[in-house]
Design a protein around this motif. Structure first.
Motif, PDB file in Angstrom:
ATOM      1  N   ASN A 206      -7.158 -30.227 -49.520  1.00  0.00           N
ATOM      2  CA  ASN A 206      -7.878 -30.214 -48.234  1.00  0.00           C
ATOM      3  C   ASN A 206      -8.349 -28.811 -47.877  1.00  0.00           C
ATOM      4  N   SER A 207      -8.736 -28.020 -48.874  1.00  0.00           N
ATOM      5  CA  SER A 207      -9.222 -26.667 -48.630  1.00  0.00           C
ATOM      6  C   SER A 207     -10.740 -26.634 -48.703  1.00  0.00           C
ATOM      7  N   SER A 208     -11.325 -25.686 -47.964  1.00  0.00           N
ATOM      8  CA  SER A 208     -12.779 -25.521 -48.000  1.00  0.00           C
ATOM      9  C   SER A 208     -13.249 -24.957 -49.336  1.00  0.00           C
ATOM     10  N   VAL A 209     -12.338 -24.357 -50.100  1.00  0.00           N
ATOM     11  CA  VAL A 209     -12.715 -23.834 -51.415  1.00  0.00           C
ATOM     12  C   VAL A 209     -13.142 -24.963 -52.344  1.00  0.00           C
ATOM     13  N   LEU A 210     -12.471 -26.101 -52.260  1.00  0.00           N
ATOM     14  CA  LEU A 210     -12.818 -27.240 -53.104  1.00  0.00           C
ATOM     15  C   LEU A 210     -14.162 -27.841 -52.698  1.00  0.00           C
ATOM     16  N   GLN A 211     -14.475 -27.805 -51.423  1.00  0.00           N
ATOM     17  CA  GLN A 211     -15.775 -28.328 -50.967  1.00  0.00           C
ATOM     18  C   GLN A 211     -16.926 -27.478 -51.511  1.00  0.00           C
ATOM     19  N   LYS A 212     -16.745 -26.137 -51.502  1.00  0.00           N
ATOM     20  CA  LYS A 212     -17.783 -25.272 -52.052  1.00  0.00           C
ATOM     21  C   LYS A 212     -17.933 -25.476 -53.564  1.00  0.00           C
ATOM     22  N   LYS A 213     -16.845 -25.736 -54.227  1.00  0.00           N
ATOM     23  CA  LYS A 213     -16.907 -25.987 -55.667  1.00  0.00           C
ATOM     24  C   LYS A 213     -17.678 -27.267 -55.952  1.00  0.00           C
ATOM     25  N   GLU A 214     -17.425 -28.320 -55.189  1.00  0.00           N
ATOM     26  CA  GLU A 214     -18.131 -29.581 -55.398  1.00  0.00           C
ATOM     27  C   GLU A 214     -19.626 -29.427 -55.112  1.00  0.00           C
ATOM     28  N   GLU A 215     -19.974 -28.655 -54.098  1.00  0.00           N
ATOM     29  CA  GLU A 215     -21.395 -28.437 -53.787  1.00  0.00           C
ATOM     30  C   GLU A 215     -22.088 -27.683 -54.918  1.00  0.00           C
ATOM     31  N   ALA A 216     -21.405 -26.682 -55.483  1.00  0.00           N
ATOM     32  CA  ALA A 216     -22.003 -25.940 -56.595  1.00  0.00           C
ATOM     33  C   ALA A 216     -22.198 -26.826 -57.808  1.00  0.00           C
ATOM     34  N   HIS A 217     -21.275 -27.739 -58.055  1.00  0.00           N
ATOM     35  CA  HIS A 217     -21.414 -28.650 -59.187  1.00  0.00           C
ATOM     36  C   HIS A 217     -22.529 -29.662 -58.957  1.00  0.00           C
ATOM     37  N   LYS A 218     -22.729 -30.075 -57.699  1.00  0.00           N
ATOM     38  CA  LYS A 218     -23.814 -31.011 -57.398  1.00  0.00           C
ATOM     39  C   LYS A 218     -25.162 -30.367 -57.628  1.00  0.00           C
ATOM     40  N   VAL A 219     -25.301 -29.097 -57.196  1.00  0.00           N
ATOM     41  CA  VAL A 219     -26.575 -28.387 -57.403  1.00  0.00           C
ATOM     42  C   VAL A 219     -26.846 -28.209 -58.906  1.00  0.00           C
ATOM     43  N   ALA A 220     -25.800 -27.898 -59.664  1.00  0.00           N
ATOM     44  CA  ALA A 220     -25.983 -27.733 -61.105  1.00  0.00           C
ATOM     45  C   ALA A 220     -26.348 -29.055 -61.776  1.00  0.00           C
ATOM     46  N   THR A 221     -25.798 -30.171 -61.267  1.00  0.00           N
ATOM     47  CA  THR A 221     -26.117 -31.475 -61.845  1.00  0.00           C
ATOM     48  C   THR A 221     -27.558 -31.867 -61.547  1.00  0.00           C
ATOM     49  N   LEU A 222     -28.042 -31.542 -60.340  1.00  0.00           N
ATOM     50  CA  LEU A 222     -29.424 -31.881 -59.979  1.00  0.00           C
ATOM     51  C   LEU A 222     -30.433 -31.089 -60.800  1.00  0.00           C
ATOM     52  N   ASN A 223     -30.054 -29.879 -61.194  1.00  0.00           N
ATOM     53  CA  ASN A 223     -30.981 -29.034 -61.950  1.00  0.00           C
ATOM     54  C   ASN A 223     -30.594 -28.947 -63.431  1.00  0.00           C
ATOM     55  N   ARG A 224     -29.927 -29.971 -63.902  1.00  0.00           N
ATOM     56  CA  ARG A 224     -29.516 -29.930 -65.302  1.00  0.00           C
ATOM     57  C   ARG A 224     -30.711 -30.024 -66.258  1.00  0.00           C
ATOM     58  N   SER A 225     -31.855 -30.490 -65.788  1.00  0.00           N
ATOM     59  CA  SER A 225     -33.043 -30.564 -66.638  1.00  0.00           C
ATOM     60  C   SER A 225     -33.568 -29.169 -66.971  1.00  0.00           C
ATOM     61  N   ASN A 226     -33.196 -28.165 -66.155  1.00  0.00           N
ATOM     62  CA  ASN A 226     -33.671 -26.790 -66.398  1.00  0.00           C
ATOM     63  C   ASN A 226     -32.689 -25.982 -67.257  1.00  0.00           C
ATOM     64  N   ALA A 227     -31.696 -26.658 -67.795  1.00  0.00           N
ATOM     65  CA  ALA A 227     -30.689 -25.925 -68.568  1.00  0.00           C
ATOM     66  C   ALA A 227     -31.279 -25.328 -69.829  1.00  0.00           C
ATOM     67  N   ALA A 228     -32.358 -25.923 -70.350  1.00  0.00           N
ATOM     68  CA  ALA A 228     -32.964 -25.396 -71.575  1.00  0.00           C
ATOM     69  C   ALA A 228     -33.923 -24.244 -71.321  1.00  0.00           C
ATOM     70  N   VAL A 229     -34.184 -23.916 -70.037  1.00  0.00           N
ATOM     71  CA  VAL A 229     -35.092 -22.817 -69.712  1.00  0.00           C
ATOM     72  C   VAL A 229     -34.418 -21.503 -70.072  1.00  0.00           C
ATOM     73  N   ARG A 230     -35.168 -20.647 -70.729  1.00  0.00           N
ATOM     74  CA  ARG A 230     -34.634 -19.352 -71.115  1.00  0.00           C
ATOM     75  C   ARG A 230     -34.608 -18.410 -69.925  1.00  0.00           C
TER      76      ARG A 230
END
Length: 231
Positions: A206-230
């Motif tokens: 129940n810490s806010s640290v875990l909420q920030k971690k989940e938000e960062a993972h969501k943003v990375a998942t939404l932009n996973r199509s750009n992972a091949a960009v150099r």
């Protein structure tokens, strides 16, 4: 005439000389013929060799006792290991996670003060969790550690967010910094108590640290199509 007169005294003294030599020889014989006063010794019994059979090649060899040299120091008995964790037996400062937490908490070069705060945090955790606090701290840091980060790259005149993977040291650093920043919002008076409560909150989920971690993972998942960009 003179020669015969000179030999007469010798003939007269010959019996007396022979008598003296006989007496001397007889006394000498009597001296060596005296029996000895020591009691007669019995002949020494002959010792027979003991009948020792050679060891069997299949029999295990007997363990020889350790050789004790004169003057060698006696080894001290080893102290029994303490079971569990107590506040008086704090972890060594050579632990990498402990050193990293102290370095990230240090301000203005006051490392001894930061170390005292981290030791106080571990003491509070030991009292509240009734277990090894260093193991709990490792679990909390591993739970709060993010796996990715976002970086912007310009492609055809526009900015493209690119998710990048983090290695272990970068992930651990972000988790420690996030725990320290989140502890500043707590109402406890002392810093070590705030840090201990934040670590326990991360373990409870129940810490806010875990909420920030989940938000960062969501943003990375939404932009996973750009992972091949150099980048």
């Amino acid at each position: 005439m003179s020669f015969s007169l000179a030999r007469q005294p010798l003939r007269a003294a010959a019996p007396r000389l022979l008598q003296r030599s006989a007496v001397a020889s007889s006394s000498r014989v009597r001296h060596f013929a005296l029996p000895s006063t020591s009691p007669p010794t019995s002949p020494r019994p002959r010792m027979s060799a003991p009948n020792i059979s050679p060891p069997s090649p299949l029999a295990p060899a007997a363990a020889s006792a350790p050789l004790e040299l004169p003057g060698a120091p006696t080894p001290l008995p080893s102290a029994p290991a303490e079971s569990g964790y107590s506040a008086s037996a704090l972890p060594p400062t050579s632990d990498p996670l402990f050193s990293a937490f102290v370095n990230h908490l240090m301000r203005d070069g006051k490392k001894a003060q930061a170390r005292a705060h981290v030791l106080g945090m571990l003491s509070h955790m030991a009292q509240w969790l009734h277990s090894d606090p260093l193991v709990a701290l490792r679990s909390a840091v591993a739970t709060a550690a993010p796996l990715t980060r976002m970086q912007t790259s310009k492609q055809a005149g526009k900015s493209v967010p690119v998710p990048l993977a983090l290695h272990e040291r970068q992930s651990r650093r972000r988790a420690i910094v996030a725990i320290i920043e989140a502890s500043k919002k707590r109402a406890d008076r002392f810093l070590d108590a705030r840090l201990a409560r934040e670590v326990c909150a991360v373990l409870e989920g129940n810490s806010s640290v875990l909420q920030k971690k989940e938000e960062a993972h969501k943003v990375a998942t939404l932009n996973r199509s750009n992972a091949a960009v150099r980048v």
